[in-house]
Write an enzyme that holds these catalytic residues in place. Structure first.
Site, PDB file in Angstrom:
ATOM      1  N   GLY A 106      21.454  29.154  -2.483  1.00 45.01           N
ATOM      2  CA  GLY A 106      20.312  30.707  -2.547  1.00 45.01           C
ATOM      3  C   GLY A 106      20.251  31.983  -2.027  1.00 45.01           C
ATOM      4  O   GLY A 106      21.687  31.773  -2.695  1.00 45.01           O
ATOM      5  N   GLY A 125      24.122  33.806   6.763  1.00 46.54           N
ATOM      6  CA  GLY A 125      24.161  34.471   7.410  1.00 46.54           C
ATOM      7  C   GLY A 125      24.609  34.284   9.388  1.00 46.54           C
ATOM      8  O   GLY A 125      24.668  33.382   8.842  1.00 46.54           O
ATOM      9  N   ARG A 163      25.961  24.160  16.393  1.00 44.13           N
ATOM     10  CA  ARG A 163      24.816  25.167  15.103  1.00 44.13           C
ATOM     11  C   ARG A 163      23.766  25.373  15.587  1.00 44.13           C
ATOM     12  O   ARG A 163      23.168  25.231  16.338  1.00 44.13           O
ATOM     13  CB  ARG A 163      24.731  24.122  13.818  1.00 44.13           C
ATOM     14  CG  ARG A 163      25.482  23.985  12.608  1.00 44.13           C
ATOM     15  CD  ARG A 163      25.014  23.232  12.091  1.00 44.13           C
ATOM     16  NE  ARG A 163      24.425  21.521  12.607  1.00 44.13           N
ATOM     17  CZ  ARG A 163      24.308  20.595  11.971  1.00 44.13           C
ATOM     18  NH1 ARG A 163      23.568  20.973  10.790  1.00 44.13           N
ATOM     19  NH2 ARG A 163      23.576  19.444  12.646  1.00 44.13           N
ATOM     20  N   CYS A 196      28.139  33.866  13.331  1.00 49.49           N
ATOM     21  CA  CYS A 196      29.348  32.992  12.788  1.00 49.49           C
ATOM     22  C   CYS A 196      29.889  33.683  10.914  1.00 49.49           C
ATOM     23  O   CYS A 196      31.047  33.660  11.538  1.00 49.49           O
ATOM     24  CB  CYS A 196      29.298  31.659  13.144  1.00 49.49           C
ATOM     25  SG  CYS A 196      28.914  31.909  15.165  1.00 49.49           S
TER      26      CYS A 196
HETATM   27  N1  LIG Z   1      26.525  31.399  18.242  1.00 56.23           N
HETATM   28  C1  LIG Z   1      26.768  29.904  17.929  1.00 56.23           C
HETATM   29  O1  LIG Z   1      25.655  29.321  17.081  1.00 56.23           O
HETATM   30  C2  LIG Z   1      28.018  29.930  18.069  1.00 56.23           C
HETATM   31  C3  LIG Z   1      29.201  28.648  18.138  1.00 56.23           C
HETATM   32  C4  LIG Z   1      30.430  28.423  18.313  1.00 56.23           C
HETATM   33  C5  LIG Z   1      30.642  29.389  18.797  1.00 56.23           C
HETATM   34  N2  LIG Z   1      30.338  30.489  19.337  1.00 56.23           N
HETATM   35  C6  LIG Z   1      31.189  31.827  19.315  1.00 56.23           C
HETATM   36  O2  LIG Z   1      30.929  31.476  20.551  1.00 56.23           O
HETATM   37  C7  LIG Z   1      30.600  32.707  21.039  1.00 56.23           C
HETATM   38  C8  LIG Z   1      29.171  33.467  22.151  1.00 56.23           C
HETATM   39  O3  LIG Z   1      28.905  33.276  21.301  1.00 56.23           O
HETATM   40  P1  LIG Z   1      27.443  33.388  22.014  1.00 56.23           P
HETATM   41  O4  LIG Z   1      26.419  33.209  20.117  1.00 56.23           O
HETATM   42  O5  LIG Z   1      27.130  32.507  22.762  1.00 56.23           O
HETATM   43  O6  LIG Z   1      27.181  34.768  22.089  1.00 56.23           O
HETATM   44  P2  LIG Z   1      25.746  35.351  23.083  1.00 56.23           P
HETATM   45  O7  LIG Z   1      25.833  36.496  22.593  1.00 56.23           O
HETATM   46  O8  LIG Z   1      24.660  34.886  22.559  1.00 56.23           O
HETATM   47  O9  LIG Z   1      25.971  35.212  24.633  1.00 56.23           O
HETATM   48  C9  LIG Z   1      27.200  35.804  25.419  1.00 56.23           C
HETATM   49  C10 LIG Z   1      26.757  36.568  26.685  1.00 56.23           C
HETATM   50  O10 LIG Z   1      27.781  37.008  26.689  1.00 56.23           O
HETATM   51  C11 LIG Z   1      27.200  37.911  27.810  1.00 56.23           C
HETATM   52  N3  LIG Z   1      28.563  38.243  28.287  1.00 56.23           N
HETATM   53  C12 LIG Z   1      28.638  39.559  28.212  1.00 56.23           C
HETATM   54  N4  LIG Z   1      29.479  40.066  28.862  1.00 56.23           N
HETATM   55  C13 LIG Z   1      29.980  39.447  29.922  1.00 56.23           C
HETATM   56  C14 LIG Z   1      30.627  39.556  31.024  1.00 56.23           C
HETATM   57  N5  LIG Z   1      31.494  40.558  31.453  1.00 56.23           N
HETATM   58  N6  LIG Z   1      30.711  38.823  32.340  1.00 56.23           N
HETATM   59  C15 LIG Z   1      29.624  37.127  31.627  1.00 56.23           C
HETATM   60  N7  LIG Z   1      28.961  37.679  30.862  1.00 56.23           N
HETATM   61  C16 LIG Z   1      29.041  38.629  29.970  1.00 56.23           C
HETATM   62  C17 LIG Z   1      25.755  38.303  27.689  1.00 56.23           C
HETATM   63  O11 LIG Z   1      24.988  38.771  28.868  1.00 56.23           O
HETATM   64  C18 LIG Z   1      25.460  37.114  26.507  1.00 56.23           C
HETATM   65  O12 LIG Z   1      24.585  36.768  27.725  1.00 56.23           O
HETATM   66  C19 LIG Z   1      31.116  33.896  20.793  1.00 56.23           C
HETATM   67  O13 LIG Z   1      32.801  33.979  20.460  1.00 56.23           O
HETATM   68  C20 LIG Z   1      31.181  32.709  18.893  1.00 56.23           C
HETATM   69  O14 LIG Z   1      31.873  33.720  18.157  1.00 56.23           O
HETATM   70  C21 LIG Z   1      29.232  30.846  19.328  1.00 56.23           C
HETATM   71  O1  LIG Z   2      23.209  24.373   2.217  1.00 56.64           O
HETATM   72  C1  LIG Z   2      23.672  25.500   3.180  1.00 56.64           C
HETATM   73  C2  LIG Z   2      23.877  25.386   4.494  1.00 56.64           C
HETATM   74  C3  LIG Z   2      23.998  26.816   4.991  1.00 56.64           C
HETATM   75  N1  LIG Z   2      22.908  27.999   4.264  1.00 56.64           N
HETATM   76  C4  LIG Z   2      23.065  28.970   5.309  1.00 56.64           C
HETATM   77  O2  LIG Z   2      24.361  29.141   5.823  1.00 56.64           O
HETATM   78  C5  LIG Z   2      24.226  29.608   7.166  1.00 56.64           C
HETATM   79  C6  LIG Z   2      24.646  28.955   8.173  1.00 56.64           C
HETATM   80  O3  LIG Z   2      24.254  28.155   8.917  1.00 56.64           O
HETATM   81  P1  LIG Z   2      24.679  26.856  10.103  1.00 56.64           P
HETATM   82  O4  LIG Z   2      25.856  26.892   9.875  1.00 56.64           O
HETATM   83  O5  LIG Z   2      23.747  26.336   9.766  1.00 56.64           O
HETATM   84  O6  LIG Z   2      24.067  28.023  11.680  1.00 56.64           O
HETATM   85  P2  LIG Z   2      25.090  28.721  12.750  1.00 56.64           P
HETATM   86  O7  LIG Z   2      24.669  28.343  13.588  1.00 56.64           O
HETATM   87  O8  LIG Z   2      25.650  29.677  11.608  1.00 56.64           O
HETATM   88  O9  LIG Z   2      26.685  27.291  12.350  1.00 56.64           O
HETATM   89  C7  LIG Z   2      27.644  27.976  11.620  1.00 56.64           C
HETATM   90  O10 LIG Z   2      28.508  28.235  12.464  1.00 56.64           O
HETATM   91  C8  LIG Z   2      28.563  27.689  14.086  1.00 56.64           C
HETATM   92  C9  LIG Z   2      28.969  29.032  14.892  1.00 56.64           C
HETATM   93  O11 LIG Z   2      30.888  29.379  14.056  1.00 56.64           O
HETATM   94  C10 LIG Z   2      29.465  26.877  14.183  1.00 56.64           C
HETATM   95  O12 LIG Z   2      29.475  26.697  14.972  1.00 56.64           O
HETATM   96  C11 LIG Z   2      29.264  26.050  13.446  1.00 56.64           C
HETATM   97  O13 LIG Z   2      29.214  24.489  12.823  1.00 56.64           O
HETATM   98  C12 LIG Z   2      28.387  27.019  11.682  1.00 56.64           C
HETATM   99  O14 LIG Z   2      27.553  25.669  11.174  1.00 56.64           O
HETATM  100  C13 LIG Z   2      22.566  30.231   7.381  1.00 56.64           C
HETATM  101  O15 LIG Z   2      22.039  31.462   7.247  1.00 56.64           O
HETATM  102  C14 LIG Z   2      22.218  28.779   6.607  1.00 56.64           C
HETATM  103  O16 LIG Z   2      20.880  29.738   5.877  1.00 56.64           O
HETATM  104  C15 LIG Z   2      23.383  27.761   3.148  1.00 56.64           C
HETATM  105  O17 LIG Z   2      22.817  28.829   2.685  1.00 56.64           O
HETATM  106  N2  LIG Z   2      23.469  26.523   2.444  1.00 56.64           N
END
Ligand SMILES: NC(=O)c1ccc[n+]([C@@H]2O[C@H](COP(=O)([O-])OP(=O)(O)OC[C@H]3O[C@@H](n4cnc5c(N)ncnc54)[C@H](O)[C@@H]3O)[C@@H](O)[C@H]2O)c1
Ligand SMILES: O=c1ccn([C@@H]2O[C@H](COP(=O)(O)OP(=O)(O)O[C@H]3O[C@H](CO)[C@@H](O)[C@H](O)[C@H]3O)[C@@H](O)[C@H]2O)c(=O)[nH]1
Length: 430
Positions: free
Chosen positions: A261, A265, A158, A268
């Site tokens: 609430g 957002g 997260r 993900c």
């Molecule tokens: N953000 C999260 O909390 C989270 C958690 C779990 C899974 N994910 C998943 O992981 C993936 C990445 O998410 P993120 O939030 O880290 O994305 P991000 O947008 O923060 O980062 C992606 C990076 O890839 C780079 N990039 C783009 N094209 C490229 C290329 N051709 N070669 C090398 N680098 C390149 C961008 O410059 C950027 O720095 C998504 O599929 C997302 O759904 C995200």
């Molecule tokens: O009781 C709750 C918990 C969360 N949220 C909202 O839900 C959204 C997502 O929150 P959270 O899940 O804590 O953050 P993310 O970083 O988006 O993480 C989610 O999305 C990631 C990307 O896929 C996953 O890796 C994580 O396991 C998953 O929790 C935020 O807007 C929070 O404010 C609520 O409104 N009420």
């Protein structure tokens, strides 16, 4: 081990820094020179607690960043941490990960040894095997199952607690179709498994891809369900937080993710729930419950503004929006509920003053024309109303600051503050 990670955003940078901390040699490839420079200077390109310290320790030492894919050839395994954004219809756009995979494959054509490529991005079931693997095989001229291996290792961190989540995972999921890929994942994660005893789920690749969507869809729906129930509570003058505390004591429900609430957002939940709905529909199945979860989520910002409207006509008046990030602990504003709230206030011709401890600059890119302040106190001064959109801890300490408002009307979308007799206070679901 020598590990490369393509993509250095929230997932790629966190994973790279944490892998380096586990003792691996890491190469981080990104197309953004500023990100690469930051990492090599030992600085985090994003606001994420704990990441600066790890990069300070390992940046340009065990962890180096580059824009040059060639360095991948010196590694044994590559993780793909690339964006998989939404298209207009909600389905995922795999063009970025496909393009990067092609570049990676072409780079691996000049590597003699075998290589393992692991999808860490969130992708719809069968994307790794049916879309990415053929691209890799073609471009690398290697043979799948012989000198090229693919795997899927979904990420559950997260934002705001990413380092902590990486270091203390609830589970690790290894989706593979051959022993080389499975053994490689065990080698990479061995120090973490030893430290934490985290359970490892060994599964096929498509199951691993689906586990990620199921996880997020379940959690997002849980929040939407408590919001739906919370909206009913509000109609009856019942406190949804007291109700949630009680039902959360039932082990089958669990106390987490019951904060009602203004809704969910981030980068993900909205993207992933919409993507799995679109993918299901594409197969001929309409997931009614997930569609309802999105519908409930969409109504919460409007309900917040309707409550404010019950007390003040905001047209031409100053309204404070406290909290711009999609959740506390991050500067990420992607799909933040604050966006809907600001748009709603704009439609009502309010003069909007936004405040966030760390996300202001990111929100300024989205809304360059609203006002921003450097403190909550400055945003509240002379406002006729305030809405709380992100549950930053510092909002809980606000008190006297509300008395500087012209009309001290506060609508709390996150149960963030303790109301005082001096203010008119409305909670969204209590
Ligand atoms: N953000 C999260 O909390 C989270 C958690 C779990 C899974 N994910 C998943 O992981 C993936 C990445 O998410 P993120 O939030 O880290 O994305 P991000 O947008 O923060 O980062 C992606 C990076 O890839 C780079 N990039 C783009 N094209 C490229 C290329 N051709 N070669 C090398 N680098 C390149 C961008 O410059 C950027 O720095 C998504 O599929 C997302 O759904 C995200
Ligand atoms: O009781 C709750 C918990 C969360 N949220 C909202 O839900 C959204 C997502 O929150 P959270 O899940 O804590 O953050 P993310 O970083 O988006 O993480 C989610 O999305 C990631 C990307 O896929 C996953 O890796 C994580 O396991 C998953 O929790 C935020 O807007 C929070 O404010 C609520 O409104 N009420």
């Amino acid at each position: 081990m020598r590990v490369s990670i393509v993509g250095s955003g929230y997932v790629g940078t966190t994973t790279a820094a944490c892998f380096a901390d586990l003792g691996h040699d890491i190469v981080n490839v990104d197309i953004d020179q500023d990100i690469v420079d930051a990492i090599n200077a030992g600085q985090s390109p994003i606001h994420e607690p704990g990441l600066d310290d790890l990069l300070d320790e390992h940046g340009s030492d065990a962890l180096t960043a580059t824009t040059d894919y060639a360095d991948v050839r010196e590694t044994d395994v590559t993780f793909l941490a690339l964006p998989t954004p939404s298209r207009d219809d909600g389905s995922i756009d795999t063009s970025i990960i496909e393009a990067a995979t092609e570049t990676l494959g072409a780079t691996l054509a000049d590597k003699d040894d075998e290589h393992v490529v692991v999808t860490k991005s969130t992708v719809i079931p069968t994307t790794t095997t049916d879309t990415l693997a053929p691209i890799l095989e073609d471009a690398s001229r290697k043979t799948l199952g012989e000198d090229l291996h693919v795997a899927m290792n979904p990420e559950f961190l997260r934002e705001g607690t990413a380092v902590e989540d990486f270091q203390h995972p609830d589970k690790l999921v290894f989706g593979t179709q051959d022993d080389t890929a499975l053994d490689t994942l065990y080698d990479v994660f061995a120090p973490l498994i030893e430290q934490t005893d985290a359970p490892v789920v060994e599964t096929d690749i498509a199951e691993a891809e689906m586990i990620k969507y199921a996880n997020n869809a379940f959690l997002a729906s849980k929040v939407s369900l408590i919001n739906d129930l919370g909206n009913i509570c509000k109609e009856f003058g019942v406190d949804a937080y007291e109700v949630a505390d009680a039902i959360g004591l039932d082990d089958r429900i669990g106390e987490r993710f019951l904060r009602s609430g203004v809704g969910w957002g981030g980068s993900c939940f909205p993207k992933d729930v919409n993507a799995i709905i679109a993918a299901a529909k594409n197969k001929g199945y309409t997931p009614a419950l997930l569609e309802a979860a999105v519908a409930v989520n969409d109504t919460q910002p409007q309900r917040l503004l309707d409550l404010l409207n019950d007390y003040v006509d905001v047209a031409g008046e100053r309204v404070a929006v406290l909290g711009l990030a999609f959740k506390p602990g991050t500067d990420d504003v992607r799909n933040s509920r604050a966006i809907e709230v600001i748009e709603g206030l704009q439609n009502r011709d309010a003069t909007i003053v936004g405040y966030d401890p760390v996300a202001t600059e990111n929100m300024r890119e989205r809304f360059p024309d609203i006002k921003y302040t450097s403190s909550a106190a400055a945003a509240l001064k002379d406002a006729v109303g305030a809405v709380i959109v992100t549950d930053w801890d510092e909002f809980a300490t606000l008190d006297e600051e509300f008395t500087t408002m012209r009309e001290p009307v506060v609508v709390d979308g996150r149960r963030s503050i303790t109301p005082t007799p001096d203010i008119t206070y409305e909670g969204l679901t209590w």
